[in-house]
Design an enzyme around this catalytic site. Structure first.
Site, PDB file in Angstrom:
ATOM      1  N   HIS A  35       3.367   3.997   6.084  1.00 51.97           N
ATOM      2  CA  HIS A  35       2.739   3.532   7.319  1.00 51.97           C
ATOM      3  C   HIS A  35       3.739   2.758   8.156  1.00 51.97           C
ATOM      4  O   HIS A  35       4.641   2.120   7.635  1.00 51.97           O
ATOM      5  CB  HIS A  35       1.508   2.650   7.024  1.00 51.97           C
ATOM      6  CG  HIS A  35       1.770   1.550   6.049  1.00 51.97           C
ATOM      7  ND1 HIS A  35       1.815   1.757   4.682  1.00 51.97           N
ATOM      8  CD2 HIS A  35       2.014   0.229   6.241  1.00 51.97           C
ATOM      9  CE1 HIS A  35       2.071   0.603   4.073  1.00 51.97           C
ATOM     10  NE2 HIS A  35       2.207  -0.329   4.996  1.00 51.97           N
ATOM     11  N   HIS A  53       3.990  -0.331  10.724  1.00 54.30           N
ATOM     12  CA  HIS A  53       3.342  -1.506  11.304  1.00 54.30           C
ATOM     13  C   HIS A  53       3.754  -1.587  12.776  1.00 54.30           C
ATOM     14  O   HIS A  53       4.948  -1.508  13.089  1.00 54.30           O
ATOM     15  CB  HIS A  53       3.825  -2.803  10.641  1.00 54.30           C
ATOM     16  CG  HIS A  53       3.444  -2.966   9.206  1.00 54.30           C
ATOM     17  ND1 HIS A  53       2.404  -3.776   8.802  1.00 54.30           N
ATOM     18  CD2 HIS A  53       3.972  -2.446   8.073  1.00 54.30           C
ATOM     19  CE1 HIS A  53       2.317  -3.754   7.477  1.00 54.30           C
ATOM     20  NE2 HIS A  53       3.259  -2.953   7.008  1.00 54.30           N
ATOM     21  N   VAL A  93       0.874  -1.180   0.000  1.00 61.23           N
ATOM     22  CA  VAL A  93       0.000   0.000   0.000  1.00 61.23           C
ATOM     23  C   VAL A  93       0.910   1.229   0.000  1.00 61.23           C
ATOM     24  O   VAL A  93       1.726   1.407   0.917  1.00 61.23           O
ATOM     25  CB  VAL A  93      -0.944   0.018   1.221  1.00 61.23           C
ATOM     26  CG1 VAL A  93      -1.758   1.312   1.237  1.00 61.23           C
ATOM     27  CG2 VAL A  93      -1.879  -1.197   1.200  1.00 61.23           C
TER      28      VAL A  93
HETATM   29  P1  AMP Z   1       2.622  -3.061   3.410  1.00 61.67           P
HETATM   30  O1  AMP Z   1       2.682  -4.421   2.764  1.00 61.67           O
HETATM   31  O2  AMP Z   1       3.772  -2.726   4.306  1.00 61.67           O
HETATM   32  O3  AMP Z   1       2.361  -1.994   2.370  1.00 61.67           O
HETATM   33  O4  AMP Z   1       1.372  -3.100   4.386  1.00 61.67           O
HETATM   34  C1  AMP Z   1       0.069  -2.878   3.955  1.00 61.67           C
HETATM   35  C2  AMP Z   1      -0.828  -3.461   5.002  1.00 61.67           C
HETATM   36  O5  AMP Z   1      -2.123  -2.901   4.827  1.00 61.67           O
HETATM   37  C3  AMP Z   1      -1.004  -4.976   4.912  1.00 61.67           C
HETATM   38  O6  AMP Z   1      -0.579  -5.559   6.144  1.00 61.67           O
HETATM   39  C4  AMP Z   1      -2.497  -5.172   4.671  1.00 61.67           C
HETATM   40  O7  AMP Z   1      -3.017  -6.270   5.360  1.00 61.67           O
HETATM   41  C5  AMP Z   1      -3.063  -3.863   5.204  1.00 61.67           C
HETATM   42  N1  AMP Z   1      -4.322  -3.418   4.632  1.00 61.67           N
HETATM   43  C6  AMP Z   1      -4.651  -3.328   3.325  1.00 61.67           C
HETATM   44  N2  AMP Z   1      -5.892  -2.824   3.190  1.00 61.67           N
HETATM   45  C7  AMP Z   1      -6.354  -2.578   4.442  1.00 61.67           C
HETATM   46  C8  AMP Z   1      -7.564  -2.060   4.978  1.00 61.67           C
HETATM   47  N3  AMP Z   1      -8.569  -1.680   4.183  1.00 61.67           N
HETATM   48  N4  AMP Z   1      -7.679  -1.961   6.325  1.00 61.67           N
HETATM   49  C9  AMP Z   1      -6.686  -2.365   7.128  1.00 61.67           C
HETATM   50  N5  AMP Z   1      -5.503  -2.846   6.687  1.00 61.67           N
HETATM   51  C10 AMP Z   1      -5.346  -2.970   5.367  1.00 61.67           C
END
Ligand code: AMP
Length: 114
Positions: free
Chosen positions: A100, A102, A96
């Protein structure tokens, strides 16, 4: 950005399980948790990746980490410990493209990460 899922969560257009918010930062539970506690901390303002962070964003980045600390306390993770991760681009595993942090906790973490 209208096509960014995290901007849409920040705007209240997509539901999320929000655990902390203020004027600049939002924290909500990850939809696909990788630990008993898995929270994402985002800036409300769209920044695609850590590569796109500018010197004027230093305070905002600090706010993300402060929010992570507060959520860790709120979730009862502080004493046992927890992990914070920022993935960047393909090799970092970023999926995404809205920066962000984690926050993962509630179990013992492995090192090195996969
Ligand atoms: P990354 O792979 O570091 O970009 O992390 C993106 C994170 O966003 C992943 O752990 C997904 O599970 C989480 N994610 C994607 N869409 C949503 C959503 N609508 N609400 C909550 N988490 C999400």
């Amino acid at each position: 950005m209208t096509d960014c899922i995290f901007c849409r969560i920040a705007a209240g257009e997509i539901p999320a399980n929000i655990v902390y918010q203020d004027e600049d930062v939002l924290a909500f539970r990850d939809l696909n948790p990788q630990a008993p506690v898995h929270v994402l901390i985002i800036p409300r303002r769209h920044i695609a990746t850590l590569n796109d962070v500018a010197p004027e964003d230093v305070q905002l980045l600090g706010r993300l980490l402060l929010a992570a600390k507060m959520v860790a306390e709120q979730e009862g993770l502080a004493e046992a410990g927890y992990r914070t991760v920022i993935n960047c681009n393909a090799d970092g595993g970023q999926t995404v493209f809205h920066v962000h942090v984690h926050l993962l906790g509630g179990r013992s973490m492995n090192w090195p990460p996969g």
